[in-house]
Design a protein around this motif. Structure first.
Motif, PDB file in Angstrom:
ATOM      1  N   LYS A   1      -7.638  -4.265  -5.715  1.00 18.99           N
ATOM      2  CA  LYS A   1      -7.655  -3.220  -4.785  1.00 18.99           C
ATOM      3  C   LYS A   1      -6.569  -2.236  -4.810  1.00 18.99           C
ATOM      4  O   LYS A   1      -6.939  -0.875  -4.630  1.00 18.99           O
ATOM      5  CB  LYS A   1      -7.677  -3.809  -3.351  1.00 18.99           C
TER       6      LYS A   1
ATOM      7  N   ALA B   1      -7.292   0.133  -7.809  1.00 16.85           N
ATOM      8  CA  ALA B   1      -8.548   0.919  -7.378  1.00 16.85           C
ATOM      9  C   ALA B   1      -8.029   2.290  -6.606  1.00 16.85           C
ATOM     10  O   ALA B   1      -8.226   3.340  -6.726  1.00 16.85           O
ATOM     11  CB  ALA B   1      -9.537   0.430  -6.781  1.00 16.85           C
ATOM     12  N   ILE B   2      -7.152   1.755  -5.649  1.00 16.16           N
ATOM     13  CA  ILE B   2      -6.759   2.907  -4.497  1.00 16.16           C
ATOM     14  C   ILE B   2      -5.779   3.735  -5.392  1.00 16.16           C
ATOM     15  O   ILE B   2      -5.875   4.986  -5.355  1.00 16.16           O
ATOM     16  CB  ILE B   2      -6.043   2.293  -3.331  1.00 16.16           C
TER      17      ILE B   2
ATOM     18  N   GLY C   1      -7.494 -10.514  -6.034  1.00 18.91           N
ATOM     19  CA  GLY C   1      -8.220  -9.376  -5.322  1.00 18.91           C
ATOM     20  C   GLY C   1      -7.337  -8.163  -4.766  1.00 18.91           C
ATOM     21  O   GLY C   1      -7.910  -7.208  -4.905  1.00 18.91           O
ATOM     22  N   GLU C   2      -6.216  -8.720  -4.337  1.00 18.33           N
ATOM     23  CA  GLU C   2      -5.424  -7.686  -3.689  1.00 18.33           C
ATOM     24  C   GLU C   2      -4.651  -6.648  -4.788  1.00 18.33           C
ATOM     25  O   GLU C   2      -4.767  -5.482  -4.703  1.00 18.33           O
ATOM     26  CB  GLU C   2      -4.160  -8.262  -3.101  1.00 18.33           C
TER      27      GLU C   2
ATOM     28  N   LEU D   1       0.881  -1.185   0.000  1.00 19.38           N
ATOM     29  CA  LEU D   1      -0.179  -0.169  -0.003  1.00 19.38           C
ATOM     30  C   LEU D   1       0.987   1.320   0.074  1.00 19.38           C
ATOM     31  O   LEU D   1       0.562   2.333  -0.534  1.00 19.38           O
ATOM     32  CB  LEU D   1      -1.023   0.178   1.147  1.00 19.38           C
TER      33      LEU D   1
END
Length: 264
Positions: free
Chosen positions: A208, A211-212, A204-205, A3
């Motif tokens: 995500k 998208a972020i 899936g990660e 992240l």
């Protein structure tokens, strides 16, 4: 890729996408420094989050995108050269994306050009997008092809191209923003297709993280666009030229002194 990497790269993309400093070049260097550049998903990510940035243009200038069919015709005409060159030289372009030295050199050379561009093109005749002819749009499209060399900056190439066709700073910058929409959408779509074609499947990660990244790039790019236009009207391009020269010189110096900034 975690992240923190996503946030850093998305902020860099949002700030640099519409400035004449090369968003791709900055992300290549940043991902290389963070040690994640060789990851196929990271290479996709640095292209795909451009979608978030270009959507900020549609959001900020939505009235322009509703004004006439001729507006879209000019964007299509300007987009043609990049589309053709992109298909013909896609493998060579991908190879250049692996080189931090290429980024350093093009940042440096482009910086020198930006130091003088205000003096070279100081008698503009076109002040608004609606005054741009189809032929002028086509010529600007060829300048955009230069941005296929990482570190050149799509924004810088098209703005300088616009000013060379007698657009003033603001009109050239705004047309560059508008032209980014079909160009970056096509680049993102092609990268996603190639990623899928090579047998990669999104986890899936990863979805995500994409998208972020796009959301952050969208928000930051909106702020950058507003700030850039105001600054450009008052001060011109010299500060961006000096910035590119310094960053390019640092990158070249690090590589020549033995530091590993290559992305492969």
């Amino acid at each position: 890729m975690n992240l923190i990497h996503v946030i850093i790269l998305a902020i860099i993309e949002g700030i640099t996408e519409f400035l004449p400093v090369s968003s791709t070049g900055h992300m290549i260097i940043a991902s290389s420094v963070m040690g994640i550049a060789a990851d196929p998903f990271v290479k996709l990510f640095t292209i795909a989050i451009q979608l978030g940035a270009i959507l900020s243009v549609v959001f900020l200038y939505w009235r322009r995108f509703l004004q006439s069919v001729n507006f879209y015709l000019k964007l299509f005409i300007a987009f043609i050269p990049a589309a053709v060159f992109g298909v013909l030289f896609s493998k060579k372009i991908d190879a250049l994306l692996e080189s931090a030295l290429t980024v350093g050199i093009t940042l440096f050379v482009g910086g020198i050009i930006l130091l003088f561009v205000d003096k070279w093109f100081n008698k503009p005749m076109i002040k608004e997008e609606k005054e741009i002819s189809n032929l002028t749009a086509f010529k600007i499209g060829f300048f955009q092809c230069l941005a296929m060399i990482p570190g050149t900056s799509r924004s810088a190439a098209t703005i300088v191209g616009g000013m060379a066709q007698k657009l003033n700073r603001t009109a050239a910058a705004e047309f560059s923003f508008f032209l980014a929409v079909p160009t970056m959408f096509a680049a993102t779509a092609k990268k996603l297709y190639d990623f899928h074609k090579e047998g990669h499947v999104f986890t899936g990660e990863e979805i995500k993280l994409l998208a972020i990244g796009n959301i952050i790039a969208f928000i930051v790019a909106m702020l950058a666009i507003k700030t850039f236009i105001t600054f450009l009207e008052r001060r011109g391009f010299q500060i961006f030229g000096w910035y590119r020269i310094v960053i390019g010189a640092v990158i070249i110096g690090l590589i020549l002194s033995g530091h590993q900034l290559q992305t492969i």
